[in-house]
Design a protein around this motif. Sequence first.
Motif, mmCIF file in Angstrom:
data_model
loop_
_atom_site.group_PDB
_atom_site.id
_atom_site.type_symbol
_atom_site.label_atom_id
_atom_site.label_comp_id
_atom_site.label_asym_id
_atom_site.label_seq_id
_atom_site.Cartn_x
_atom_site.Cartn_y
_atom_site.Cartn_z
ATOM 1 N N CYS A 434 0.839 -1.190 0.000
ATOM 2 C CA CYS A 434 0.000 0.000 0.000
ATOM 3 C C CYS A 434 0.884 1.253 0.000
ATOM 4 O O CYS A 434 1.759 1.402 0.858
ATOM 5 N N GLN A 436 -0.017 4.209 0.649
ATOM 6 C CA GLN A 436 -0.411 5.130 1.714
ATOM 7 C C GLN A 436 0.195 4.762 3.064
ATOM 8 O O GLN A 436 0.813 5.591 3.720
ATOM 9 N N CYS A 437 0.008 3.504 3.494
ATOM 10 C CA CYS A 437 0.385 3.161 4.872
ATOM 11 C C CYS A 437 1.505 2.122 4.956
ATOM 12 O O CYS A 437 1.973 1.819 6.052
ATOM 13 N N TRP A 439 1.375 -1.085 4.333
ATOM 14 C CA TRP A 439 0.909 -2.472 4.513
ATOM 15 C C TRP A 439 1.364 -3.304 3.309
ATOM 16 O O TRP A 439 1.476 -2.806 2.194
ATOM 17 N N CYS A 474 -6.610 -1.445 0.303
ATOM 18 C CA CYS A 474 -5.739 -1.823 1.421
ATOM 19 C C CYS A 474 -6.576 -2.249 2.627
ATOM 20 O O CYS A 474 -7.395 -1.472 3.113
ATOM 21 N N CYS A 477 -5.758 0.458 5.691
ATOM 22 C CA CYS A 477 -6.182 1.858 5.720
ATOM 23 C C CYS A 477 -7.282 2.166 4.715
ATOM 24 O O CYS A 477 -7.775 3.295 4.655
#
Length: 727
Positions: A434, A436-437, A439, A474, A477
Amino acid sequence: MTQPDAAPRVLRVALPVPLRRLFDYTLPESFRTPMPGVRVRVPFGHSTRIGVVVACMACSDLPAAQLKSVSALLDDAPLLDAELLASVLWAAEYWLGSPGEALLNALPVALRDGRALPPLRAQAWMLSDDGHVALQDDRTRGASRTLLQRLATATLPADSLRTLPAAERAALARLRRAGHIIAAADSAAAPGVAPALNAAQDAALAQLRAQPPGFSVTLLDGVTGSGKTEVYLARIAEVLAQDRQTLVLVPEIGLIAQTAQRLQQRLGVSIDLLHSGLSDGLRAEAWLRARSGAARVLLGTRSAVFAPLPRAGLIVIDEEHDASYKQQDGLRYHARDLALKRAQALGIPVLLGSATPALESLHNAARGRYAHLRLAARANARPAPHVELIDLRRQRSEHGLSAPLLDALGATFARDEQAMVFRNRRGYAPVLSCAQCGWHADCPHCARPLTWHRAAQRLECHLCGRLEPVPPRCPACGSSALQAQGHGTERLETALAERFPDIPLLRVDRETTRTRAAQAALDTRLPETGPALLVGTQMLAKGHDLPRLTLVAVTSVDEGLYSIDFRAPERLAQLIVQVAGRAGRGSAPGRVLLQTRHPDHPLLLQLLSGGYHALAASLLEERRAARLPPFAYHALLRAEATREAALFAFLDAARAALAADAGIEIVGPMPAPLPRRGPRWCGQLLLAGAQRGALHRALKPWALVLETLPQARALRWSLDVDPLEMG
Ligand code: ADP
Ligand code: ZN
Ligand code: ZN
């Protein structure tokens, strides 16, 4: 107890059960005494088993009352001759397996269940051209002449041999040796014409011919394309002329077809194949032809090392460094090492060929155990390919492909030449993460990243095989910014097809070659001429010849540079040299590009400046200093259990059961390098000894104790002598 001088009435039998021992049975009065190597049916537990007689004795160590008796003798003559029987038993002893499993596995599947031998395909003898000339010249007398006359008008079926007068049978053997009588199956093709050998090949052949008869091992160490195969062919032709058998081993099935064709065309005899791609029936036939001596050139993969060779003349092991020669489950034998043992027992020479010999073999050559012959240049005087590094720290790369690599590919295609892009990882990307985060998708069992297979729309664990759907967003998130991290062959294929839409492109990996039909289709899908591109895993390093291949690119060599496995540097060097060897075999010179983030790594620098042998010499020095094989001997106990506690209870008990011996170092118990596999925990115990003998003396009784440990009941364990993988 029976009288010691009475006829043998006890049979010692090997049974296909996972116990490292043999079993005694009495022989009923009415049965004749069989020879060792005959199959028998015996009662075992509540059922019966097919086993192989290993010895016939007057009495057993056990009281006669405790012995059951043999139910049936299944063969008139031994299925396994004395040498093969002894060699397989040696293998079971050395690699610490069950002798019965080893013996039954050495038989073709069709013969393991006690069925009668199928009839051999009728073979027939006929006159060769020389035979006709000899008859016309009136040079022969007596039985030879009678036989030649008989054959001048009709072929002689081999099964009518028994009815021939003894003098004619002796004449047949003589005339076959002289080449006046040949097998009818061999008449289809006349032997092809060999190229005139170059000076290096001539010198190698002269040295081979100068060896005293009997057992010898020669390492034929020659760069790819140096003409090693021509040297094998010359030797095999000589062995054929003496009417003896040759066993040729190659590391994988993909190499069988092209090798068989080359052998057949040059030698003009039919080639018998032994590999797992054949039906049980065909395998049994080839095995039985080998056993009868009728098969004169046998070609196969690892398991063909168990072929019967009653008229053995030579064993050739091509690409002897290849790890595929090591069996990775059941009896973990090494086909090269077993072949050496058999050659010793048979009193015949072995030829080990490679452009990148195993460090073990180079060490044996340096110690004088093997003769060492070098072929330093390509036979056709083409220059060796030029190897260059691409520094990935200074280059932007997209989908694992740097600008210089893409430019080189474009230039290759513009010249109407062909290229190969190599990446030892299948799938689209080894990690789905991911943006963004951070993961990423892991296998819930193995705690390792799942590989993203984009076309198949799934995530796959390459350790345990678990499949999962690709999440739409994801799971941590909720972002939809899921992205590929790293690259596999599928991603390279996609990116390259987009970049070079007009170039025929083929991907070769375990996914695209899963079935035999798919494999066969692959070989015909690339055009003979014009530009073309192959993308694939290490399967590409062997076979798959492109005539106009001039560029080979490895998209990353870095995993091999920083592995915890002490054999990784050796493997990486072999791989680079082998893939490089595929380039420039035709008329145009070859170029090899290696992408790396570590262009200053000593391994790469030494490989580029000094070549494989300089690197091998320093790797051997490192092994010596670290007391690693071939300067020490290893055995690995592996175990896996669904409960971690059960795993370590077993490994602890195993360690405690090992007799304290100053000569042996014990490392562990410890988790395996990959500690989870699906629902199971994996762990191991490593034994290292400075002397092979001392290690083995400790191992054999230890293996017997392991079989009886109560902690062993709830888990799987295996022993690996001379392991090639440390995990
Ligand atoms: P290797 O087994 O070492 O890779 P090969 O025996 O396959 O090498 O030879 C490589 C190529 O060179 C083949 O096409 C072969 O026919 C050719 N070749 C080998 N020896 C000679 C020779 N003495 N003269 C001409 N061509 C040769
Ligand atoms: Zn996220
Ligand atoms: Zn898994």
